[in-house]
Design a protein around this motif. Sequence first.
Motif, PDB file in Angstrom:
ATOM      1  N   VAL B   8       0.855  -1.191   0.000  1.00  0.00           N
ATOM      2  CA  VAL B   8       0.000   0.000   0.000  1.00  0.00           C
ATOM      3  C   VAL B   8       0.892   1.242   0.000  1.00  0.00           C
ATOM      4  O   VAL B   8       1.782   1.376   0.834  1.00  0.00           O
ATOM      5  N   ARG B   9       0.663   2.124  -0.950  1.00  0.00           N
ATOM      6  CA  ARG B   9       1.407   3.387  -1.028  1.00  0.00           C
ATOM      7  C   ARG B   9       0.556   4.505  -0.432  1.00  0.00           C
ATOM      8  O   ARG B   9      -0.627   4.636  -0.790  1.00  0.00           O
ATOM      9  N   VAL B  10       1.149   5.292   0.460  1.00  0.00           N
ATOM     10  CA  VAL B  10       0.485   6.473   1.015  1.00  0.00           C
ATOM     11  C   VAL B  10       1.078   7.713   0.354  1.00  0.00           C
ATOM     12  O   VAL B  10       2.290   7.950   0.453  1.00  0.00           O
ATOM     13  N   VAL B  11       0.243   8.484  -0.334  1.00  0.00           N
ATOM     14  CA  VAL B  11       0.695   9.676  -1.065  1.00  0.00           C
ATOM     15  C   VAL B  11       0.320  10.928  -0.281  1.00  0.00           C
ATOM     16  O   VAL B  11      -0.871  11.197  -0.068  1.00  0.00           O
ATOM     17  N   SER B  12       1.334  11.694   0.116  1.00  0.00           N
ATOM     18  CA  SER B  12       1.068  12.916   0.882  1.00  0.00           C
ATOM     19  C   SER B  12       0.939  14.103  -0.065  1.00  0.00           C
ATOM     20  O   SER B  12       1.893  14.447  -0.776  1.00  0.00           O
ATOM     21  N   ILE B  64       0.009   9.333  -7.780  1.00  0.00           N
ATOM     22  CA  ILE B  64      -0.810   8.111  -7.718  1.00  0.00           C
ATOM     23  C   ILE B  64      -0.567   7.259  -8.965  1.00  0.00           C
ATOM     24  O   ILE B  64      -0.463   6.030  -8.894  1.00  0.00           O
ATOM     25  N   VAL B  65      -0.447   7.915 -10.102  1.00  0.00           N
ATOM     26  CA  VAL B  65      -0.090   7.180 -11.329  1.00  0.00           C
ATOM     27  C   VAL B  65       1.277   6.513 -11.152  1.00  0.00           C
ATOM     28  O   VAL B  65       1.477   5.343 -11.515  1.00  0.00           O
ATOM     29  N   ALA B  74      -2.322  -0.727  -3.967  1.00  0.00           N
ATOM     30  CA  ALA B  74      -3.388   0.216  -3.604  1.00  0.00           C
ATOM     31  C   ALA B  74      -2.726   1.507  -3.152  1.00  0.00           C
ATOM     32  O   ALA B  74      -1.551   1.520  -2.775  1.00  0.00           O
ATOM     33  N   VAL B  75      -3.512   2.606  -3.200  1.00  0.00           N
ATOM     34  CA  VAL B  75      -3.002   3.906  -2.783  1.00  0.00           C
ATOM     35  C   VAL B  75      -3.955   4.488  -1.742  1.00  0.00           C
ATOM     36  O   VAL B  75      -5.178   4.362  -1.874  1.00  0.00           O
ATOM     37  N   VAL B  76      -3.370   5.111  -0.725  1.00  0.00           N
ATOM     38  CA  VAL B  76      -4.146   5.905   0.227  1.00  0.00           C
ATOM     39  C   VAL B  76      -3.653   7.344   0.120  1.00  0.00           C
ATOM     40  O   VAL B  76      -2.446   7.598   0.098  1.00  0.00           O
ATOM     41  N   PRO B  95      -6.953   0.124  -6.426  1.00  0.00           N
ATOM     42  CA  PRO B  95      -7.837   0.907  -5.550  1.00  0.00           C
ATOM     43  C   PRO B  95      -7.146   2.168  -5.023  1.00  0.00           C
ATOM     44  O   PRO B  95      -5.997   2.119  -4.583  1.00  0.00           O
ATOM     45  N   VAL B  96      -7.869   3.289  -5.098  1.00  0.00           N
ATOM     46  CA  VAL B  96      -7.426   4.544  -4.495  1.00  0.00           C
ATOM     47  C   VAL B  96      -8.405   4.840  -3.358  1.00  0.00           C
ATOM     48  O   VAL B  96      -9.610   4.941  -3.604  1.00  0.00           O
ATOM     49  N   VAL B  97      -7.872   4.948  -2.163  1.00  0.00           N
ATOM     50  CA  VAL B  97      -8.728   5.098  -0.979  1.00  0.00           C
ATOM     51  C   VAL B  97      -8.508   6.483  -0.382  1.00  0.00           C
ATOM     52  O   VAL B  97      -7.368   6.900  -0.146  1.00  0.00           O
TER      53      VAL B  97
END
Lengths: 256, 256, 256, 256, 256, 256
Positions: B8-12, B64-65, B74-76, B95-97
């Motif tokens: 899971v990647r978290v994008v700030s 996100i891309v 997945a991305v949060v 999934p983008v959450v």
Amino acid sequence: MSGRTIHVRVVSPITTRGFRRVEDLEALGHEGMIVSGSQIDEGPGSIECEFETAICVPDTIAKIVEAERDGADAVVIDCMADPALRPAREMVRIPVVGPSQAAMHVAAMLGHRFSVVTVMRRLRAQFENAAAIHGLSTRMASVRHVEIPVLELEDDLDATKVALVEQARLAVELDGAEAVIFGCTGLLGCAGAVREGLLAHGIDIPVIDPIPTAVNIAAALVRSGLSHSALTFPAPPQKELVGYPKLRAALPLAAE
Amino acid sequence: MSGRTIHVRVVSPITTRGFRRVEDLEALGHEGMIVSGSQIDEGPGSIECEFETAICVPDTIAKIVEAERDGADAVVIDCMADPALRPAREMVRIPVVGPSQAAMHVAAMLGHRFSVVTVMRRLRAQFENAAAIHGLSTRMASVRHVEIPVLELEDDLDATKVALVEQARLAVELDGAEAVIFGCTGLLGCAGAVREGLLAHGIDIPVIDPIPTAVNIAAALVRSGLSHSALTFPAPPQKELVGYPKLRAALPLAAE
Amino acid sequence: MSGRTIHVRVVSPITTRGFRRVEDLEALGHEGMIVSGSQIDEGPGSIECEFETAICVPDTIAKIVEAERDGADAVVIDCMADPALRPAREMVRIPVVGPSQAAMHVAAMLGHRFSVVTVMRRLRAQFENAAAIHGLSTRMASVRHVEIPVLELEDDLDATKVALVEQARLAVELDGAEAVIFGCTGLLGCAGAVREGLLAHGIDIPVIDPIPTAVNIAAALVRSGLSHSALTFPAPPQKELVGYPKLRAALPLAAE
Amino acid sequence: MSGRTIHVRVVSPITTRGFRRVEDLEALGHEGMIVSGSQIDEGPGSIECEFETAICVPDTIAKIVEAERDGADAVVIDCMADPALRPAREMVRIPVVGPSQAAMHVAAMLGHRFSVVTVMRRLRAQFENAAAIHGLSTRMASVRHVEIPVLELEDDLDATKVALVEQARLAVELDGAEAVIFGCTGLLGCAGAVREGLLAHGIDIPVIDPIPTAVNIAAALVRSGLSHSALTFPAPPQKELVGYPKLRAALPLAAE
Amino acid sequence: MSGRTIHVRVVSPITTRGFRRVEDLEALGHEGMIVSGSQIDEGPGSIECEFETAICVPDTIAKIVEAERDGADAVVIDCMADPALRPAREMVRIPVVGPSQAAMHVAAMLGHRFSVVTVMRRLRAQFENAAAIHGLSTRMASVRHVEIPVLELEDDLDATKVALVEQARLAVELDGAEAVIFGCTGLLGCAGAVREGLLAHGIDIPVIDPIPTAVNIAAALVRSGLSHSALTFPAPPQKELVGYPKLRAALPLAAE
Amino acid sequence: MSGRTIHVRVVSPITTRGFRRVEDLEALGHEGMIVSGSQIDEGPGSIECEFETAICVPDTIAKIVEAERDGADAVVIDCMADPALRPAREMVRIPVVGPSQAAMHVAAMLGHRFSVVTVMRRLRAQFENAAAIHGLSTRMASVRHVEIPVLELEDDLDATKVALVEQARLAVELDGAEAVIFGCTGLLGCAGAVREGLLAHGIDIPVIDPIPTAVNIAAALVRSGLSHSALTFPAPPQKELVGYPKLRAALPLAAE
């Protein structure tokens, strides 16, 4: 305030040149109101999805800030996705009007339920979400589409009008609409033909052309001395912004 | 799909460096799931208004891309405004959450009504609009705030926690909340202290820390073989885009 | 808490033996999560009406109490009527997840509107009432059915899948669904075939198989340190209960 | 049908003997209507939570089936949780009336918004969920409570009435109620005193005592030749039931 | 149509002479728009209840029909109960605007939630019902009142303004309003003072004076070529009417 | 109060003589209840639009005041538009029941969703607005019509019944109705035939004849000692009224 000539600026949030003709905007003016136009430099060629709706926002905000500096009394955003409506309202104190928001409220005043007839099926969720935010879900009968992309609407304008009449008719007969809104500002000028097409089917309802309606509503707000709430839309806090030089220049000193 | 390790990647979506520590994200992993982080390069230092929510979107979409290209499952998005959630979903199939969306649905599963305790009063309308779009207005008890800006939350962390407990308590006693969500992902790690503070008042309710919750929900979606609907979020149409070179490169060929 | 292996118990609230195979449940596990099953001893053979939904409750509560005593970390109820969900939550402190509630919230996260495709027409009101309580009425497009009783679903599994695809397709084309939920946990394992059947019609939407989804959501709650609100679901008051010896033994001493 | 004497049976879904006096029920009769009572044998001593609401259901259904066999024209369930209302309606064709449902609809007819004043705080979610299912959420102002357990209501009846007046007054002055419903059928007979107490504060609103109201509504349904919809509440399917011998005997042969 | 001077008629549905001064109405005009007034001959002295709202309707309809015959382009009804709005729309084809409906839609465009500050408590239900019909219940924060009868508003205008500021402030601080509407057209001209009073408390929100707003909205509708839907408001059927000679004369021949 | 004979007055708000036969009303009585009728002298011949709904109000109020002076215990208004319901409630303290309001609440008690089958398409908005005010929008499935004017319903009663069955059937099969209400009190006596016609299609639902239902509900209110809220419907303020001599005489002295 009500005595002087009002200046409404229409900001087109797409980069395609020639699609929105300035003379069509100027023709919306009348004694006591003039209309001018401007257009973004960076962003999508047209707006038909969430991505394009989002990506036009930075430059649209810049053009709205510019409109206020130019002395405009109000701004109308030239797209039924109402892009930049909420962020731009934080940046200026003149009224910023979204044609989708304005047309939905006007439709709700005029008839029991309204339908939106737009270009592409994929915009349905966007319009239904907009109605939910405006508080008008119970007044929206349906979102219908002609499945013609924005930039092809004028390729065969007669076919476009026929498709609009057909979807508007189905909105009335199947979905219970009693008023219709065009779901794309690219359809400016088609309302008369669509209303006549509906009358030919015995259907006598308002057909709302969003840009003229939004421009006149904007003027009505100015005449009434009203603008958006500074409690809902206070100026952004003072803070570093990386990139977006045009917007950095536009940022107000925080009110706080 | 359910057997392998999930990434899971978290994008700030903020440009301030050092606010979101990568080790805090990695600590959310466990056997069967790893968590990584990335951060935008252009945009606001933090997000506390509609303008900042909008202006972080282009680079957040790009990140996100990039996450999908990096092989993340997945991305949060690391902000309770859920910026870029809808446009980014059109650009990727993992999934983008959004932590706000995920936390509200989880809260609605766990208790009768929930309140959001956020940083600034001005965010109230944004959260109420989000609940309206998620369909959860009837389950939201209130939006409360501690009036501490994001980048000052850690200046006096004890004072922040005291203020959170106080607003959560008022949400329960005055507004009818039976669960509480932090309305800023900058509060990561405060849930235990706030839950204990509430228990000291005899209030035993879930306190939802949005980032861990969203990361675990994202993993649950991957384990279940689910992602967002391609009917709600189809790929953008193929079309010219002026500016935004990173995004031009990312644009998928239109499916149509 | 997030590091250890999680144990999710699935409780089947029907008395028919052999319908729910334990190996199907165990196959939902993966590294970091195991799944076990149990089944009630008294109650209906299957659940297709309000009467059967009600009459399975006492023994289902007993089995959920037993699951907590067995050391399970969470419980999933194996029926889309979510029987015993609310009373059982008063009796245990581990998360109790209803597959209908979980699937509806997940569907609402993934697509604009969802439809439930269930077994019998008579269940429509139950699902619509459930959506009203979950706060999700505005996100539910429709409830459709295949009119095949639960215990006959596997008699001709191909026919069942064909009927599911047909109703899911109509949900999309007529009702505006952009995600679909199976309205019976007896359909476990059919999601892949139904999704492929829809893709063959050009419809690319999430097809939610409620039991795997609910199991993964239950694990996500445990990983996040969350359970249902003790303010919404406090322990029952201490009081005489006539009959129901298994439940009398299970009753906690009242907290008060 | 309207000419003959109507027989309404009130079924008490609790096992405590002596709490509901048969003479109080009989006194609700008048020329043209008689009222009788019955009581369950297995289940909770009183009903103050979801667990007790669920666990009284099997025997309550049995008593409602018995009432129809005894020739009653209608049944009223003697609890504001309306336990067994929906499953029992599948088992009999005479009208089954829940006092909570009936009182809320009557209150909505008489005043702009109504509040429920009940015994315990924990019942708030149950009443709000009931209002959501009845479609009356927008007409419910609040749920308030006196925090006196059901079986202690009569210990100091004057204190109970004082507490009821106080909460009803706050419902009017703080929550906007314009009618009040007792949220426990154990308060039978207190309406006059509470109404007088409110009048002493200058508040002139309907105070709805649920059992008399539900009994009179039940009679009105019988006089009008109406009962619950067989499409919403069809007879249960014919199927094996393990345990519950009284209910097995009561099960109708499936209509299908 | 947009080029010529627009004539808006304001019809006062009360019989008290001198309360509505024609010069106040005329002052709302500007280049391109003139405003005239008329007043009913039979009906209540002022409007503060459902009875008075109903009893002014017959003559108000007659005055609206007269306005159309006089060549007015649009009509505004001079009362926040919007009396005669719906029946009058069946009798004329020029736009008929209710100031309550128009002000609520304008407020919803400008701020997140709005409150109505009206004269008497008893009008609360009427305004809440109006919002429900307009579809705007979720956008209305509250209805507050100053408890000063209409005909006494000007007895001590300073006290009236102080009371308005106080209730508007409470609407913002307690109820979450971010815009305010006067709930009585008798308050025409007080908006500037109330807005200044709020600014003195640091509250910067729109204060909507309904009559100027409704007049300008009416002109915007005319400029946009729009009127109410003939599908929602078709002409009345041709039929005998006993009494009401003025209305009999006004009845159009049925379209049918 | 419950012991004595109750007198319900049915007030017909139309001027056509012979349409409502007094013997049909009297036949609704039974032991313990008598029913009488009265009719207005000024107003429309029948009610099929907003104009006629409004114009019957003054004399209907007068007849309701007269009913109270005649000693009636309750009044039912003989029209599904519920004309004068709210203003008349301000003028009398006996219960005033609108058949539309009563029938909708009864339908919502009996089945999951209800449809109204009325005379003319143009009444759809009126019924939907009524449901919105009653809080029952989510329980209303649809409004359908037979397109037969009120005064022609009896011209070919068999054809009327056939049309009613057809629209009721479509309401069930297409709109999801599980109960049906006649949308015109002129259909008094048709419920049995329509219910039989639906049973012939295998549809077993309540068919609600509004006048008998409203009369029995009115009696139930009287038996329960209930009337409309004096907080929602306080007596009108004392004030000059020009015209309407019958109503001037009826005006109570203001309570204040």
